[in-house]
Design an enzyme around this catalytic site. Structure first.
Site, PDB file in Angstrom:
ATOM      1  CB  SER A 143      -0.882   0.016   1.258  1.00 19.61           C
ATOM      2  OG  SER A 143      -1.518   1.269   1.425  1.00 19.61           O
ATOM      3  CE1 TYR A 156      -3.757  -2.779   5.212  1.00 15.68           C
ATOM      4  CE2 TYR A 156      -3.001  -0.640   4.434  1.00 15.68           C
ATOM      5  CZ  TYR A 156      -3.535  -1.885   4.178  1.00 15.68           C
ATOM      6  OH  TYR A 156      -3.826  -2.244   2.882  1.00 15.68           O
ATOM      7  CE  LYS A 160      -1.100  -4.321   3.330  1.00 15.80           C
ATOM      8  NZ  LYS A 160      -1.232  -5.590   2.593  1.00 15.80           N
TER       9      LYS A 160
END
Length: 253
Positions: A143, A156, A160
């Protein structure tokens, strides 16, 4: 250029909806056989029906963070279709939104289990079960949140970012027969990212050069390139597909 996957077999994790389902459909449309996985059988059945090619799609319920599930899916894929050429590690979770400094350890551990431990164990299973001897392509879905700090998806983003490094490390280890690459989507209109785009109208213009939300097919088309022979001299790469979002500084919802 006519990019096709005729004769190839792929496994796509987290494929019951959103980006994973779009990648699976794009691969089938390009001639591949595809095994789709996710935790819930009902979601997989719906995704398989929407793809609409029962001879080319096989659904197996599996947990992205469990080693035994990865090994089982790889084994069943080879038994059913005779090979495994492409692995897409798409499954991800985000149980917490907010600063890392305030995060609970259970939320941290859960995010790492699925987003980082998962791609490692699935890649290991695919490599040991087929790709080490026969070659293949691994595509890890990261991401843009893993490319710069400061966003609201803090844990998150950390996972990533680590996934990019893991992918590049693996690329140095498993070449020349196996390629490992990364896709880094921007904000895509999926249920997973709903909190970031819900409330904006269909005609909303966003503060990046191409001004629109991404669609799952935008990411699926890039995943098709990385799975195909068109990218045969590409490994350890990070392909950003974000409408230019990383050009203008941090995204503001």
């Amino acid at each position: 250029m006519d990019i096709n996957l005729e004769g190839r077999v792929a496994v796509v994790t987290g494929a019951s909806r959103g980006i994973g389902a779009a990648i699976a459909k794009t691969y089938v449309d390009a001639g591949a056989k595809v095994v789709i996985t996710a935790r819930k059988p009902e979601g997989l059945e719906k995704a398989a029906a929407e793809i609409g090619a029962p001879e080319s799609v096989h659904a197996i319920a599996a947990h992205a963070g469990k080693e035994e599930d990865a090994e089982r899916v790889v084994r069943e894929t080879v038994e059913r279709f005779g090979r495994l050429d492409v692995l897409v590690n798409n499954a991800a979770t985000n149980p917490y939104m907010g600063p890392v400094i305030d995060a609970s350890l259970p939320a941290w551990d859960k995010t790492f289990e699925v987003n980082l431990r998962g791609p490692l164990i699935w890649t290991q299973a695919a490599y040991r079960g087929w790709m080490k001897e026969h070659g293949g392509s691994v595509i890890n879905i990261s991401s843009i949140d893993g490319l710069r700090p400061g966003g609201p998806l803090a844990i998150y983003g950390v996972t990533k970012s680590a996934l990019v490094f893991l992918s590049q490390q693996l690329a140095t280890e498993v070449g020349p027969n196996v390629r490992v690459n990364v896709l880094a989507p921007g904000l895509v209109k999926t249920d997973f990212a709903r909190a970031l785009w819900e409330g904006a109208g269909d005609d909303a213009k966003y503060p990046w050069p191409l001004q629109r939300l991404g669609q799952p097919t935008d990411i699926a088309n890039a995943a098709l390139f990385l799975a195909s022979d068109a990218s045969s001299w590409t490994t350890g790469a990070v392909l950003v597909v974000d409408g230019g979002g990383t050009l203008g500084g941090p995204f503001r919802a």
